[in-house]
Design a protein around this motif. Structure first.
Motif, PDB file in Angstrom:
ATOM      1  N   GLU A   5       0.825  -1.191   0.000  1.00 40.66           N
ATOM      2  CA  GLU A   5       0.000   0.000   0.000  1.00 40.66           C
ATOM      3  C   GLU A   5       0.866   1.251   0.000  1.00 40.66           C
ATOM      4  N   ARG A   6       1.969   1.205   0.768  1.00 43.65           N
ATOM      5  CA  ARG A   6       2.845   2.375   0.836  1.00 43.65           C
ATOM      6  C   ARG A   6       3.516   2.645  -0.503  1.00 43.65           C
ATOM      7  N   ARG A   7       3.707   1.559  -1.319  1.00 44.77           N
ATOM      8  CA  ARG A   7       4.399   1.719  -2.580  1.00 44.77           C
ATOM      9  C   ARG A   7       3.441   2.076  -3.709  1.00 44.77           C
ATOM     10  N   SER A   8       2.166   2.157  -3.425  1.00 46.73           N
ATOM     11  CA  SER A   8       1.176   2.529  -4.429  1.00 46.73           C
ATOM     12  C   SER A   8       0.848   4.016  -4.313  1.00 46.73           C
ATOM     13  N   ILE A   9       0.809   4.691  -5.448  1.00 48.82           N
ATOM     14  CA  ILE A   9       0.490   6.129  -5.476  1.00 48.82           C
ATOM     15  C   ILE A   9      -0.485   6.398  -6.614  1.00 48.82           C
TER      16      ILE A   9
END
Length: 279
Positions: A5-9
């Motif tokens: 999730e943190r790597r999705s933008i």
């Protein structure tokens, strides 16, 4: 899961969900979408189509209000609508274009500023409704920055044609809106297929409606409308649309140059008002 999730933008240009480490957005082609330069609180929404369209709408409304404050017509037979129509002197000072402003006063910058001036409440209302309907579709197929460049330069092209045709005095966002229509005509014809044909047929209906409206209603700048459509087609051919050409730095730079030139032209209009009343 938390790491994923943190790597999705959201892509800073097309606003679709992507991986932060993508070298370019797989949807719109924006290079290094996860870099801090393009994905920070200051630039994250700069290329958002809704935001840019809202700014265009807001500038049109501000210029309309300013034209009323400088000089508006007294209530006459038109009642309320007459009172909400700026006087010709006001519009000339703020940047109306045509043979008179350009040849007599050398105000070439009005080819830009005239796109943000309107002669009455109904005039701006219908133009802004058309802009709100057409611009998002152009932004989706061309990208936000190309949409704005087509709107700006296509509008200028419309007023150049109007000037060459001998129109003495003209204003309105319709030339720029017609440029957006022209870009969709080009897109529909170039792309083809069921979707392309559907876009072309729908937009062609708008063109026919504009033509008939121009024949029936007096005072319509038909040369400007035709020039705007032609300018939009030419700009669309030069810049290309997303399925054929990804967004690149040139598109961003051109849109920035258009924004700067527009701001300067509007500022010159306000300076014209200032020095006229100061004198």
């Amino acid at each position: 899961m938390a790491t994923a999730e943190r790597r999705s933008i959201l892509c800073p240009n097309c606003r679709r969900l992507i991986n932060r480490d993508e070298p370019s957005c797989p949807y719109c082609g924006t290079s290094r979408p996860g870099s801090w330069l393009k994905n920070n609180p200051f630039t994250r929404s700069a290329g958002d189509a809704d935001r840019v369209i809202t700014i265009i709408l807001a500038v049109n409304v501000v210029m309309y209000v300013a034209s009323l404050l400088v000089d508006n017509r007294p209530p006459g037979q038109g009642g309320l609508f007459s009172a909400l129509s700026p006087g010709r002197n006001s519009l000339l000072l703020l940047g109306a274009t045509g043979v008179v402003p350009i040849d007599r006063f050398g105000r070439f910058w009005t080819l830009l500023s005239a796109n943000y001036l309107h002669g009455g409440l109904l005039h701006i209302f219908f133009n802004m409704m058309a802009l709100r309907q057409i611009a998002p579709l152009v932004a989706r197929e061309y990208g936000t920055w190309r949409m704005f460049s087509i709107y700006t330069l296509g509008g200028v092209a419309g007023y150049v044609v109007s000037y060459l045709a001998g129109t003495g005095y003209t204003i309105g966002a319709s030339c720029a809106i017609c440029a957006l229509i022209g870009s969709l005509l080009y897109y529909g014809k170039s792309r083809g297929g069921l979707y392309g044909q559907a876009v072309f047929k729908e937009v062609w209906g708008w063109v026919v409606g504009l033509f008939l409206f121009g024949l029936i209603v007096p005072g319509i700048d038909n040369w400007g409308h035709g020039g705007g459509i032609l300018g939009g087609i030419i700009m669309a051919f030069i810049l290309g649309y997303r399925e054929r050409r990804s967004d690149n730095l040139f598109h961003t730079f051109l849109a920035g140059a258009c924004a700067l030139a527009t701001a300067v032209s509007l500022l010159l209009g306000f300076l014209s008002v200032y020095y006229t009343f100061r004198g």
